[in-house]
Enzyme design. Structure first.
Site, short mmCIF file in Angstrom:
data_model
loop_
_atom_site.label_atom_id
_atom_site.label_comp_id
_atom_site.label_asym_id
_atom_site.label_seq_id
_atom_site.Cartn_x
_atom_site.Cartn_y
_atom_site.Cartn_z
N ASN A 14 14.10 -9.58 6.87
CA ASN A 14 13.25 -8.59 7.53
C ASN A 14 12.12 -9.30 8.26
O ASN A 14 11.34 -10.02 7.63
CB ASN A 14 12.70 -7.62 6.49
CG ASN A 14 11.91 -6.49 7.10
OD1 ASN A 14 11.10 -6.71 8.00
ND2 ASN A 14 12.13 -5.27 6.62
N HIS A 17 6.97 -8.67 9.19
CA HIS A 17 5.62 -9.24 8.99
C HIS A 17 5.32 -10.47 9.83
O HIS A 17 4.17 -10.92 9.86
CB HIS A 17 5.36 -9.42 7.49
CG HIS A 17 5.39 -8.10 6.79
ND1 HIS A 17 4.50 -7.09 7.13
CD2 HIS A 17 6.22 -7.59 5.88
CE1 HIS A 17 4.78 -6.02 6.40
NE2 HIS A 17 5.83 -6.29 5.65
N HIS A 50 11.90 -2.81 10.99
CA HIS A 50 11.46 -1.44 10.66
C HIS A 50 10.56 -0.95 11.79
O HIS A 50 9.42 -1.36 11.90
CB HIS A 50 10.70 -1.51 9.34
CG HIS A 50 10.25 -0.18 8.83
ND1 HIS A 50 9.53 -0.07 7.66
CD2 HIS A 50 10.39 1.08 9.31
CE1 HIS A 50 9.26 1.20 7.45
NE2 HIS A 50 9.77 1.93 8.42
N ARG A 52 8.36 1.50 12.64
CA ARG A 52 7.58 2.56 12.02
C ARG A 52 7.06 3.52 13.07
O ARG A 52 6.83 3.13 14.22
CB ARG A 52 6.39 1.97 11.25
CG ARG A 52 6.74 1.10 10.06
CD ARG A 52 5.45 0.61 9.42
NE ARG A 52 4.68 1.74 8.94
CZ ARG A 52 4.63 2.12 7.66
NH1 ARG A 52 5.33 1.45 6.75
NH2 ARG A 52 3.91 3.15 7.29
N ARG A 56 2.81 -0.17 13.40
CA ARG A 56 1.80 -1.13 12.92
C ARG A 56 2.30 -2.57 13.02
O ARG A 56 1.50 -3.50 13.01
CB ARG A 56 1.38 -0.81 11.50
CG ARG A 56 2.45 -1.04 10.48
CD ARG A 56 1.94 -0.83 9.06
NE ARG A 56 1.58 0.56 8.80
CZ ARG A 56 1.34 1.02 7.56
NH1 ARG A 56 1.41 0.19 6.52
NH2 ARG A 56 1.03 2.28 7.36
N GLU A 77 15.60 -0.16 10.35
CA GLU A 77 14.96 0.71 9.37
C GLU A 77 14.10 1.73 10.10
O GLU A 77 13.37 1.38 11.04
CB GLU A 77 14.07 -0.10 8.42
CG GLU A 77 14.85 -0.95 7.48
CD GLU A 77 13.95 -1.57 6.44
OE1 GLU A 77 12.73 -1.40 6.52
OE2 GLU A 77 14.48 -2.23 5.54
N THR A 108 6.09 0.45 2.14
CA THR A 108 6.91 1.52 1.59
C THR A 108 6.64 1.69 0.10
O THR A 108 6.65 0.71 -0.64
CB THR A 108 8.41 1.21 1.81
OG1 THR A 108 8.62 1.06 3.22
CG2 THR A 108 9.29 2.32 1.28
N GLU A 158 20.47 1.33 -0.56
CA GLU A 158 19.59 0.18 -0.83
C GLU A 158 18.63 0.58 -1.93
O GLU A 158 17.80 1.48 -1.75
CB GLU A 158 18.84 -0.27 0.42
CG GLU A 158 17.90 -1.45 0.10
CD GLU A 158 17.42 -2.22 1.30
OE1 GLU A 158 18.22 -2.44 2.24
OE2 GLU A 158 16.24 -2.60 1.31
N HIS A 197 12.85 -4.92 -1.35
CA HIS A 197 11.41 -4.63 -1.43
C HIS A 197 10.75 -5.44 -2.53
O HIS A 197 11.05 -5.29 -3.71
CB HIS A 197 11.07 -3.14 -1.61
CG HIS A 197 9.63 -2.90 -1.27
ND1 HIS A 197 9.19 -2.54 -0.02
CD2 HIS A 197 8.52 -3.02 -2.03
CE1 HIS A 197 7.86 -2.43 -0.03
NE2 HIS A 197 7.43 -2.72 -1.23
N HIS A 220 8.84 -9.95 3.33
CA HIS A 220 7.47 -10.45 3.16
C HIS A 220 7.43 -11.84 2.53
O HIS A 220 6.69 -12.74 2.99
CB HIS A 220 6.65 -9.46 2.32
CG HIS A 220 5.21 -9.81 2.23
ND1 HIS A 220 4.71 -10.65 1.26
CD2 HIS A 220 4.16 -9.47 3.03
CE1 HIS A 220 3.41 -10.80 1.44
NE2 HIS A 220 3.05 -10.11 2.51
C1 LIG Z 1 11.93 -0.30 2.90
C2 LIG Z 1 11.27 -1.60 2.65
O1 LIG Z 1 10.96 -1.96 1.57
C3 LIG Z 1 10.95 -2.48 3.79
O2 LIG Z 1 12.08 -2.77 4.48
C4 LIG Z 1 9.94 -1.83 4.67
O3 LIG Z 1 10.03 -2.39 5.95
C5 LIG Z 1 8.59 -2.11 4.05
O4 LIG Z 1 7.64 -1.62 4.92
P1 LIG Z 1 6.70 -2.70 5.68
O5 LIG Z 1 7.66 -3.61 6.38
O6 LIG Z 1 5.89 -1.84 6.59
O7 LIG Z 1 5.94 -3.41 4.61
N1 LIG Z 2 14.24 -3.00 2.72
C1 LIG Z 2 13.50 -4.11 2.15
C2 LIG Z 2 13.17 -5.09 3.22
O1 LIG Z 2 13.73 -5.04 4.31
C3 LIG Z 2 12.19 -6.16 2.96
O2 LIG Z 2 11.18 -5.72 2.08
P1 LIG Z 2 10.08 -6.86 1.70
O3 LIG Z 2 10.84 -8.07 1.24
O4 LIG Z 2 9.31 -7.15 2.96
O5 LIG Z 2 9.25 -6.24 0.61
#
Ligand SMILES: CC(=O)[C@@H](O)[C@H](O)COP(=O)(O)O
Ligand SMILES: NCC(=O)COP(=O)(O)O
Length: 251
Positions: A14, A17, A50, A52, A56, A77, A108, A158, A197, A220
């Site tokens: 993902n 960030h 994602h 949003r 953001r 997402e 989330t 998921e 997550h 993250h």
């Molecule tokens: C659903 C999930 O856990 C993540 O994929 C989501 O993207 C978290 O939101 P942020 O990326 O805004 O932290």
């Molecule tokens: N759906 C979870 C994701 O894509 C990544 O979540 P995170 O590792 O950034 O908390």
């Protein structure tokens, strides 16, 4: 006896960030599109982003370019909101993951309430499926939510691993048991079992070895590691961990 090939656990990276850092100055770097290409070189099986409603982090420009440049699976997402649904259905990623969103959240906070759906989730799933996109729902590991998702005819669930990720040593085994139990419920119904997550290099192994896990979406922690060692190496490190887990669980 034929030796079983280790089960490959797909790693969805993902890149949200990376965009968070860029948006801190409303500038042009770091670019999540470039990060996605580096993640692919590091061994990502998919790229997750994602879009949003509050924009953001990931911007519309990011999504358009990711859909043109990503060579592995794309996982879009989004919330069950008309504007982002229209963008998703126009761009046709491989997967769409429906997630809850609220303006006030830092990230989330929980899974979708499919069991209590008033038709909004059902209609969003129908629009996505009609666009030829595979559908996944981000859910808490609760049997009633899983039953409702199965009845809705989605392709994957998921599981929200946030409660596991923040659990203390007195709670962590209970959270893993919850994930394992509903994981069986999901795979027994023929759906793909994804999770994500809050997963990190330190806590991912216990989730990766859950029976039936087909994909982990991690952002993250990988981006945090990438700040220190670069995106390609950060992804490669997570790939190595998942490959070790695959061997450990055998077939
Ligand atoms: C659903 C999930 O856990 C993540 O994929 C989501 O993207 C978290 O939101 P942020 O990326 O805004 O932290
Ligand atoms: N759906 C979870 C994701 O894509 C990544 O979540 P995170 O590792 O950034 O908390």
């Amino acid at each position: 006896m034929e030796t079983q090939r280790p089960r490959h656990i797909d790693l969805g990276v993902n890149v949200d960030h990376v965009a968070t850092v860029r948006q801190a100055r409303r500038t042009t770097e770091p670019d999540p599109v470039i990060a996605a290409a580096l993640a692919e070189q590091g061994g990502a099986d998919g790229i997750t982003f994602h879009l949003r409603e509050d924009r953001r982090h990931i911007q519309d420009r990011d999504v358009e370019l990711l859909m043109q440049t990503v060579r592995v699976r794309t996982n879009f997402e989004l919330a069950c909101a008309d504007e982002v649904l229209s963008i998703c259905c126009r761009l046709k990623p491989d997967w769409a993951l429906l997630v809850p969103e609220s303006r006030e959240e830092v990230t989330t906070e929980g899974g979708l309430d499919v069991a209590g759906d008033n038709g909004r989730i059902r209609d969003a799933v129908a629009r996505i499926r009609d666009a030829g996109i595979l559908t996944s729902l981000f859910l808490d590991p609760e049997p009633k939510q899983i039953d409702a998702a199965i009845a809705m005819g989605v392709d994957a669930v998921e599981l929200h691993t946030g409660p596991y990720a923040v659990a203390d040593r007195h709670r962590v085994d209970t959270e893993l048991q919850r994930l394992t139990q509903v994981g069986h419920q999901i795979t027994a119904a023929g759906l793909r079992l994804h999770a994500g997550h809050g997963l990190t290099y330190h806590n991912v192994r216990a989730v990766a070895v859950i029976e039936g896990i087909a994909e982990l979406n991690i952002g993250h922690s990988i981006v945090s590691r990438a700040v220190m060692v670069g995106m390609k190496e950060a992804v490669a490190e997570m790939r190595r961990i998942l490959d070790q887990c695959s061997v450990a669980v055998g077939g």
